[in-house]
Design an enzyme around this catalytic site. Structure first.
Site, PDB file in Angstrom:
ATOM      1  N   LYS A  20     -22.532 -44.082 -97.994  1.00 40.36           N
ATOM      2  CA  LYS A  20     -22.461 -45.510 -98.527  1.00 40.36           C
ATOM      3  C   LYS A  20     -22.420 -46.213 -97.050  1.00 40.36           C
ATOM      4  O   LYS A  20     -21.579 -45.918 -96.307  1.00 40.36           O
ATOM      5  CB  LYS A  20     -21.101 -45.546 -99.200  1.00 40.36           C
ATOM      6  CG  LYS A  20     -21.278 -44.835-100.453  1.00 40.36           C
ATOM      7  CD  LYS A  20     -22.258 -45.626-101.474  1.00 40.36           C
ATOM      8  CE  LYS A  20     -22.177 -44.820-102.822  1.00 40.36           C
ATOM      9  NZ  LYS A  20     -22.977 -45.748-103.876  1.00 40.36           N
ATOM     10  N   LYS A  80     -30.574 -43.866-113.303  1.00 42.67           N
ATOM     11  CA  LYS A  80     -29.255 -43.275-114.020  1.00 42.67           C
ATOM     12  C   LYS A  80     -29.299 -43.382-115.440  1.00 42.67           C
ATOM     13  O   LYS A  80     -29.612 -44.457-115.928  1.00 42.67           O
ATOM     14  CB  LYS A  80     -28.085 -44.250-113.340  1.00 42.67           C
ATOM     15  CG  LYS A  80     -27.653 -43.930-111.802  1.00 42.67           C
ATOM     16  CD  LYS A  80     -26.684 -44.806-111.498  1.00 42.67           C
ATOM     17  CE  LYS A  80     -26.428 -44.531-110.162  1.00 42.67           C
ATOM     18  NZ  LYS A  80     -25.431 -45.525-109.372  1.00 42.67           N
ATOM     19  N   LYS A  96     -26.367 -38.538 -98.946  1.00 40.71           N
ATOM     20  CA  LYS A  96     -26.289 -40.064 -98.910  1.00 40.71           C
ATOM     21  C   LYS A  96     -25.185 -40.703 -98.626  1.00 40.71           C
ATOM     22  O   LYS A  96     -23.939 -39.831 -98.813  1.00 40.71           O
ATOM     23  CB  LYS A  96     -26.634 -40.145-100.340  1.00 40.71           C
ATOM     24  CG  LYS A  96     -26.046 -41.718-100.924  1.00 40.71           C
ATOM     25  CD  LYS A  96     -26.707 -42.086-102.415  1.00 40.71           C
ATOM     26  CE  LYS A  96     -25.686 -42.744-103.175  1.00 40.71           C
ATOM     27  NZ  LYS A  96     -26.362 -42.858-104.590  1.00 40.71           N
ATOM     28  N   GLU A 110     -30.895 -47.427-100.086  1.00 40.93           N
ATOM     29  CA  GLU A 110     -30.920 -47.842-101.557  1.00 40.93           C
ATOM     30  C   GLU A 110     -30.066 -49.088-101.896  1.00 40.93           C
ATOM     31  O   GLU A 110     -29.039 -49.292-101.163  1.00 40.93           O
ATOM     32  CB  GLU A 110     -30.015 -46.624-102.243  1.00 40.93           C
ATOM     33  CG  GLU A 110     -29.678 -46.984-103.706  1.00 40.93           C
ATOM     34  CD  GLU A 110     -28.993 -45.568-104.460  1.00 40.93           C
ATOM     35  OE1 GLU A 110     -28.515 -44.693-103.828  1.00 40.93           O
ATOM     36  OE2 GLU A 110     -28.515 -45.599-105.576  1.00 40.93           O
ATOM     37  N   ASP A 146     -31.348 -49.217-107.615  1.00 41.58           N
ATOM     38  CA  ASP A 146     -30.552 -48.546-108.286  1.00 41.58           C
ATOM     39  C   ASP A 146     -30.115 -49.816-109.413  1.00 41.58           C
ATOM     40  O   ASP A 146     -30.689 -49.919-110.204  1.00 41.58           O
ATOM     41  CB  ASP A 146     -29.452 -48.038-107.520  1.00 41.58           C
ATOM     42  CG  ASP A 146     -28.243 -47.645-108.179  1.00 41.58           C
ATOM     43  OD1 ASP A 146     -28.108 -47.716-109.629  1.00 41.58           O
ATOM     44  OD2 ASP A 146     -27.166 -47.021-107.751  1.00 41.58           O
ATOM     45  N   SER A 157     -23.233 -37.632-102.451  1.00 44.84           N
ATOM     46  CA  SER A 157     -23.177 -39.022-101.999  1.00 44.84           C
ATOM     47  C   SER A 157     -21.704 -39.129-101.326  1.00 44.84           C
ATOM     48  O   SER A 157     -20.641 -38.668-102.031  1.00 44.84           O
ATOM     49  CB  SER A 157     -23.094 -39.919-103.038  1.00 44.84           C
ATOM     50  OG  SER A 157     -22.700 -40.884-102.900  1.00 44.84           O
ATOM     51  N   GLY A 170     -25.693 -40.439-109.259  1.00 44.10           N
ATOM     52  CA  GLY A 170     -24.528 -40.071-109.802  1.00 44.10           C
ATOM     53  C   GLY A 170     -23.721 -41.296-110.188  1.00 44.10           C
ATOM     54  O   GLY A 170     -23.788 -42.230-109.680  1.00 44.10           O
ATOM     55  N   ASP A 189     -27.005 -45.832 -99.049  1.00 44.17           N
ATOM     56  CA  ASP A 189     -26.836 -46.705-100.147  1.00 44.17           C
ATOM     57  C   ASP A 189     -25.914 -47.837-100.038  1.00 44.17           C
ATOM     58  O   ASP A 189     -24.740 -47.589 -99.609  1.00 44.17           O
ATOM     59  CB  ASP A 189     -26.262 -45.937-101.222  1.00 44.17           C
ATOM     60  CG  ASP A 189     -26.087 -46.698-102.640  1.00 44.17           C
ATOM     61  OD1 ASP A 189     -26.481 -47.778-102.811  1.00 44.17           O
ATOM     62  OD2 ASP A 189     -25.587 -46.031-103.633  1.00 44.17           O
TER      63      ASP A 189
HETATM   64  O1  OSB Z   1     -24.353 -46.411-106.298  1.00 44.91           O
HETATM   65  O2  OSB Z   1     -24.917 -44.494-106.763  1.00 44.91           O
HETATM   66  C1  OSB Z   1     -24.015 -45.266-106.832  1.00 44.91           C
HETATM   67  C2  OSB Z   1     -20.860 -44.089-107.868  1.00 44.91           C
HETATM   68  C3  OSB Z   1     -20.516 -44.905-108.545  1.00 44.91           C
HETATM   69  C4  OSB Z   1     -21.140 -46.163-108.731  1.00 44.91           C
HETATM   70  C5  OSB Z   1     -22.296 -46.143-107.905  1.00 44.91           C
HETATM   71  C6  OSB Z   1     -22.918 -45.124-107.181  1.00 44.91           C
HETATM   72  C7  OSB Z   1     -22.000 -44.004-107.140  1.00 44.91           C
HETATM   73  C8  OSB Z   1     -22.219 -42.822-106.364  1.00 44.91           C
HETATM   74  C9  OSB Z   1     -21.447 -41.757-106.572  1.00 44.91           C
HETATM   75  O3  OSB Z   1     -23.129 -42.984-105.296  1.00 44.91           O
HETATM   76  C10 OSB Z   1     -22.399 -40.384-106.672  1.00 44.91           C
HETATM   77  C11 OSB Z   1     -21.613 -39.205-107.082  1.00 44.91           C
HETATM   78  O4  OSB Z   1     -22.003 -39.324-108.611  1.00 44.91           O
HETATM   79  O5  OSB Z   1     -21.260 -38.434-106.548  1.00 44.91           O
HETATM   80 MG    MG Z   2     -26.443 -46.438-105.719  1.00 42.91          MG
END
Ligand code: OSB
Ligand code: MG
Length: 370
Positions: free
Chosen positions: A163, A263, A161, A214, A239, A135, A291, A189
């Site tokens: 953001k 999660k 992934k 996402e 999510d 991510s 994650g 995401d």
């Molecule tokens: O939305 O998936 C998410 C990290 C913190 C809070 C929300 C998210 C995330 C990540 C991190 O996308 C993914 C990772 O652990 O590398």
């Molecule tokens: Mg997410």
């Protein structure tokens, strides 16, 4: 089995990079490590709540408080013997899923170690290795994202992934497609950064062949997501909106998503996560493990749940060395081949605690006895 002691430790662990999402940015991992002692063994769990209530309503402080005041006293007085009993014991307490999950996860690890079986096996997992993705956060520029994508592809990560947020979305996805081509398994995401007013912009993403988008809409929504999914060809993955098996059932029934990100912390523990996996499997909805920038204990739990068969899409569980100079497990959880992690077959989570690293990062601790 007798549960003799529960220890809470709060750790502050610096990350190797700044991670930014549409809701905020972080470079210090502030979390709680839970150790449950019984019959000469110890089980480990990790809270994935963040210091600020921006991803969900829990925080490192609320998790500590709920554990100390409600969950640990219940565990120590009821002395449950199985993970199912723990789940029942915690069920009357509303929400606080990350607090429940941290202690439930530690109990699962203890339970498996006492039985001499791996956590993956106990959950019904059958894989010996898992494909993993990465991510990538919001960066100062598209070029910065492209550089990180390039490094991730070199390491063989099986899903990229990125953001996105308003103003940093189509140009990122388009930039990745232009530089790296259409074959890169790519998803975006949004962490709830859009509303239905952005529908035309979100539909623009359809032309890039994303595996999914996402959580584009509100953190507590499944109605508008159903409207959006009816208009978009890209599969929507939820999510933030999914906290329970019941939430998942309703979202599937409404057509709010075609994929679910599981999660363990967000859904309140491994038992709920497994049941959600089974429900999704029965409905032909693939799942993947999201994650929360986990340290080693949480990461090991993610590896174990990902060994279940309907985790068919690579998750966010990248190698520990991406995040940390020194993680809290030995060995550190690292790639065994490009984009692959091993599923350990030793008892419980299959990793030892790196006590020296824990000692370096701990800022507070408390012990609780029956
Ligand atoms: O939305 O998936 C998410 C990290 C913190 C809070 C929300 C998210 C995330 C990540 C991190 O996308 C993914 C990772 O652990 O590398
Ligand atoms: Mg997410």
């Amino acid at each position: 089995m007798k549960i003799e002691r529960v220890e809470l430790q709060r750790l502050n662990m610096p990350m190797r990079f700044r991670f930014e999402t549409s809701f905020g940015s972080t470079q210090m991992k502030d979390f709680i490590l839970v150790s449950v002692y019984g019959d000469g063994v110890v089980g480990y769990g990790e809270s994935v709540a963040m210091p600020d209530p921006l991803y969900n309503e829990e925080t490192t402080d609320t998790v500590w408080g709920i554990l100390e005041q409600f969950l640990i006293p219940r565990l120590l007085s009821a002395q449950p013997q199985t993970p199912d009993e723990v789940r029942e014991l915690f069920a009357p307490i509303r929400r606080n899923n990350m607090a429940k999950s941290a202690l439930e996860g530690a109990f699962w690890d203890l339970y498996c170690k006492q039985k001499g079986i791996s956590l993956a096996k106990a959950l019904g997992g059958d894989k010996t290795e898992i494909d993993v993705g990465i991510s990538i956060g919001i960066e100062p520029s598209v070029d910065d994202v492209l550089e990180k994508v390039g490094l991730a592809l070199e390491q063989g990560y099986k899903k990229i992934k990125v953001k996105i947020k308003p103003g940093f979305d189509v140009k990122v996805v388009e930039g990745i497609r232009k530089r790296f081509g259409d074959d890169v398994p790519l998803m975006a995401d949004a962490n709830s950064a859009y509303t239905l007013a952005h529908i035309d912009l979100l539909k623009e993403l359809d032309q890039y062949g994303l595996i999914m988008v996402e959580q584009p809409l509100a953190h507590d929504d499944i109605i508008d997501h159903a409207k959006l999914q009816a208009e978009m060809s890209t599969p929507i993955c939820l999510d933030e909106s999914i906290h329970t098996v019941e939430d998942a059932r309703k979202a599937i029934e409404l057509g709010s998503c075609k994929i679910i990100n599981i999660k363990i912390g967000r859904v309140g523990g491994l038992a709920e996560a497994k049941e959600m996996h089974d429900l999704c499997q029965a409905h032909g909805i693939p799942v993947w493990c999201g994650g929360m920038l986990e340290a080693g204990v949480g990461r090991a739990h993610n590896v174990a749940i990902t060994s279940l068969p309907n985790f068919t899409i690579p998750g966010d569980t990248a190698a520990a060395s991406r995040y940390w100079d020194e993680d809290i497990t030995t060995p550190s959880i690292e790639l065994i081949a490009p984009g692959k992690l091993a599923v350990p077959d030793g008892p419980g989570i299959g990793y030892e605690l790196n006590h020296q690293a824990v000692g370096k990062y701990v800022i507070r601790s408390s012990n609780f006895r029956p």
